[in-house]
Structure formats: C-alpha cells, structure tokens
Design a protein around this motif. Sequence first.
Motif, PDB file in Angstrom:
ATOM      1  N   ILE A   1      -1.399  14.299   5.520  1.00  0.00           N
ATOM      2  CA  ILE A   1      -1.053  14.665   4.146  1.00  0.00           C
ATOM      3  C   ILE A   1      -2.127  14.181   3.189  1.00  0.00           C
ATOM      4  N   PHE A   2      -2.656  12.973   3.414  1.00  0.00           N
ATOM      5  CA  PHE A   2      -3.747  12.468   2.576  1.00  0.00           C
ATOM      6  C   PHE A   2      -4.965  13.387   2.661  1.00  0.00           C
TER       7      PHE A   2
ATOM      8  N   TRP B   1      11.083   8.487   8.024  1.00  0.00           N
ATOM      9  CA  TRP B   1      11.606   9.075   9.249  1.00  0.00           C
ATOM     10  C   TRP B   1      11.115   8.302  10.463  1.00  0.00           C
ATOM     11  N   GLN B   2      11.888   8.340  11.520  1.00  0.00           N
ATOM     12  CA  GLN B   2      11.541   7.662  12.761  1.00  0.00           C
ATOM     13  C   GLN B   2      10.779   8.626  13.675  1.00  0.00           C
ATOM     14  N   LEU B   3       9.547   8.894  13.319  1.00  0.00           N
ATOM     15  CA  LEU B   3       8.681   9.759  14.110  1.00  0.00           C
ATOM     16  C   LEU B   3       7.646   8.899  14.817  1.00  0.00           C
ATOM     17  N   ALA B   4       7.287   9.296  16.009  1.00  0.00           N
ATOM     18  CA  ALA B   4       6.267   8.546  16.739  1.00  0.00           C
ATOM     19  C   ALA B   4       4.904   8.693  16.073  1.00  0.00           C
ATOM     20  N   ALA B   5       4.636   9.859  15.520  1.00  0.00           N
ATOM     21  CA  ALA B   5       3.343  10.133  14.881  1.00  0.00           C
ATOM     22  C   ALA B   5       3.460  10.083  13.354  1.00  0.00           C
ATOM     23  N   TYR B   6       4.366   9.254  12.835  1.00  0.00           N
ATOM     24  CA  TYR B   6       4.621   9.164  11.396  1.00  0.00           C
ATOM     25  C   TYR B   6       3.351   8.865  10.618  1.00  0.00           C
ATOM     26  N   HIS B   7       2.585   7.903  11.070  1.00  0.00           N
ATOM     27  CA  HIS B   7       1.377   7.527  10.343  1.00  0.00           C
ATOM     28  C   HIS B   7       0.310   8.619  10.406  1.00  0.00           C
TER      29      HIS B   7
ATOM     30  N   LEU C   1       0.815  -1.212   0.000  1.00  0.00           N
ATOM     31  CA  LEU C   1       0.000   0.000   0.000  1.00  0.00           C
ATOM     32  C   LEU C   1       0.853   1.269   0.000  1.00  0.00           C
ATOM     33  N   MET C   2       2.023   1.223   0.639  1.00  0.00           N
ATOM     34  CA  MET C   2       2.904   2.386   0.614  1.00  0.00           C
ATOM     35  C   MET C   2       3.399   2.656  -0.811  1.00  0.00           C
ATOM     36  N   ASN C   3       3.703   1.583  -1.556  1.00  0.00           N
ATOM     37  CA  ASN C   3       4.082   1.762  -2.964  1.00  0.00           C
ATOM     38  C   ASN C   3       2.913   2.289  -3.783  1.00  0.00           C
ATOM     39  N   LEU C   4       1.709   1.813  -3.479  1.00  0.00           N
ATOM     40  CA  LEU C   4       0.517   2.303  -4.160  1.00  0.00           C
ATOM     41  C   LEU C   4       0.288   3.783  -3.854  1.00  0.00           C
ATOM     42  N   TYR C   5       0.452   4.182  -2.591  1.00  0.00           N
ATOM     43  CA  TYR C   5       0.285   5.584  -2.223  1.00  0.00           C
ATOM     44  C   TYR C   5       1.321   6.459  -2.930  1.00  0.00           C
ATOM     45  N   THR C   6       2.555   5.974  -3.027  1.00  0.00           N
ATOM     46  CA  THR C   6       3.589   6.724  -3.735  1.00  0.00           C
ATOM     47  C   THR C   6       3.212   6.907  -5.197  1.00  0.00           C
TER      48      THR C   6
ATOM     49  N   SER D   1      -3.921  27.021  -6.196  1.00  0.00           N
ATOM     50  CA  SER D   1      -4.465  25.735  -5.757  1.00  0.00           C
ATOM     51  C   SER D   1      -3.706  24.565  -6.355  1.00  0.00           C
ATOM     52  N   LEU D   2      -3.408  24.643  -7.640  1.00  0.00           N
ATOM     53  CA  LEU D   2      -2.694  23.553  -8.304  1.00  0.00           C
ATOM     54  C   LEU D   2      -1.253  23.442  -7.812  1.00  0.00           C
ATOM     55  N   LEU D   3      -0.599  24.564  -7.598  1.00  0.00           N
ATOM     56  CA  LEU D   3       0.764  24.524  -7.072  1.00  0.00           C
ATOM     57  C   LEU D   3       0.791  23.941  -5.661  1.00  0.00           C
ATOM     58  N   PHE D   4      -0.174  24.345  -4.837  1.00  0.00           N
ATOM     59  CA  PHE D   4      -0.234  23.819  -3.473  1.00  0.00           C
ATOM     60  C   PHE D   4      -0.514  22.317  -3.487  1.00  0.00           C
ATOM     61  N   ALA D   5      -1.390  21.856  -4.383  1.00  0.00           N
ATOM     62  CA  ALA D   5      -1.674  20.422  -4.489  1.00  0.00           C
ATOM     63  C   ALA D   5      -0.453  19.662  -4.974  1.00  0.00           C
ATOM     64  N   ALA D   6       0.265  20.208  -5.942  1.00  0.00           N
ATOM     65  CA  ALA D   6       1.475  19.543  -6.438  1.00  0.00           C
ATOM     66  C   ALA D   6       2.541  19.477  -5.349  1.00  0.00           C
ATOM     67  N   ILE D   7       2.680  20.560  -4.591  1.00  0.00           N
ATOM     68  CA  ILE D   7       3.658  20.571  -3.494  1.00  0.00           C
ATOM     69  C   ILE D   7       3.250  19.576  -2.409  1.00  0.00           C
ATOM     70  N   ALA D   8       1.961  19.499  -2.092  1.00  0.00           N
ATOM     71  CA  ALA D   8       1.499  18.533  -1.094  1.00  0.00           C
ATOM     72  C   ALA D   8       1.756  17.107  -1.564  1.00  0.00           C
ATOM     73  N   ASN D   9       1.557  16.836  -2.844  1.00  0.00           N
ATOM     74  CA  ASN D   9       1.872  15.512  -3.380  1.00  0.00           C
ATOM     75  C   ASN D   9       3.357  15.211  -3.266  1.00  0.00           C
ATOM     76  N   LEU D  10       4.201  16.184  -3.593  1.00  0.00           N
ATOM     77  CA  LEU D  10       5.646  15.982  -3.479  1.00  0.00           C
ATOM     78  C   LEU D  10       6.072  15.760  -2.030  1.00  0.00           C
ATOM     79  N   VAL D  11       5.466  16.489  -1.110  1.00  0.00           N
ATOM     80  CA  VAL D  11       5.765  16.285   0.306  1.00  0.00           C
ATOM     81  C   VAL D  11       5.350  14.871   0.730  1.00  0.00           C
ATOM     82  N   GLY D  12       4.208  14.402   0.227  1.00  0.00           N
ATOM     83  CA  GLY D  12       3.784  13.035   0.522  1.00  0.00           C
ATOM     84  C   GLY D  12       4.770  12.009   0.005  1.00  0.00           C
ATOM     85  N   ILE D  13       5.282  12.216  -1.205  1.00  0.00           N
ATOM     86  CA  ILE D  13       6.277  11.293  -1.771  1.00  0.00           C
ATOM     87  C   ILE D  13       7.548  11.299  -0.925  1.00  0.00           C
TER      88      ILE D  13
END
Length: 138
Positions: A117-118, A105-111, A55-60, A86-98
């Motif tokens: 982000i979703f 990262w080793q974050l406690a709240a990673y998920h 699923l992580m590969n699918l999300y990527t 709006s489109l730039l912000f969506a593209a940046i949010a997608n890149l941040v998700g990737i």
Amino acid sequence: MIKRFLFYLMMLMLQFSVIILAIVLEDLSSEKMGVARYLLFKKQEFEASFFTPFLMNLYTSIFVIGTIICLSILMIKGKSRKIIISLLFAAIANLVGIIFIRSNWQLAAYHFFLIGIFIVIAFQYVGIVFSTLKRRPV
C-alpha cells in the motif's frame, strides 16, 4: 502522448503487481511451510523495526493527511479527467491504508500488504506530480 500513456500503464502495472505479490504470499503461506516460516520471521523483524506502535500511528497520520491533501487538490484543480482519476485513486489508496492499519487483520503477509500500500501510494503521488506539472517552453 504515447510516452505518457506508456508511463501511466507501466506505473499501473507496477502498483497492481505489488499488491498481487502480497496476495500470492498470503495464499502460499497456508500451503508452503517455508513461506509460512519466512513470513513469521519477517513479521517479528518488521514489528521490531518498521511497524512499531508509534510508527503505525505516524503512518495513519500520514495517510489521513494524504487523503485530505488529495481531496483538497481535487476540489481546487479537478479540471482534467486524468487528474481527477489519479487524485481519487490516491485518496482511496490512503483510505485503504488507514482501514488496513486500524483493522489489524490476522494475515500472515500483513506487513507485506502494508508495504504494498505504501508503494502504491508513492507511485500515485509521483503520477500526480507528473500530471500536474506543465511543460514550460525553454
């Protein structure tokens, strides 16, 4: 005009509140033992259900496709300033998700960051759809 402004303002506040909630959970995980236990429990639960390696590969893949679609729509319909932002912000949010998925990262709240982000991307897509739809006279 005012209704649209309030709609965009409300969506922006919801998007930032979701990310702020994940940041607060990450901060509290080092201070409160109950929050750390909850996040550890949720980590195990999420890794077994929503965040398996497949699923992580699918999300990527979805994030990559979303970035390509946003940038192509930006090139085709990038006439109004609101749509461009709006489109730039969506593209940046997608890149941040990737980046967030691939960096692992080793974050406690990673998920919770990933879920945030979703949600941000979903709100951005809804905003893009509403901003590109034109009212037709009845």
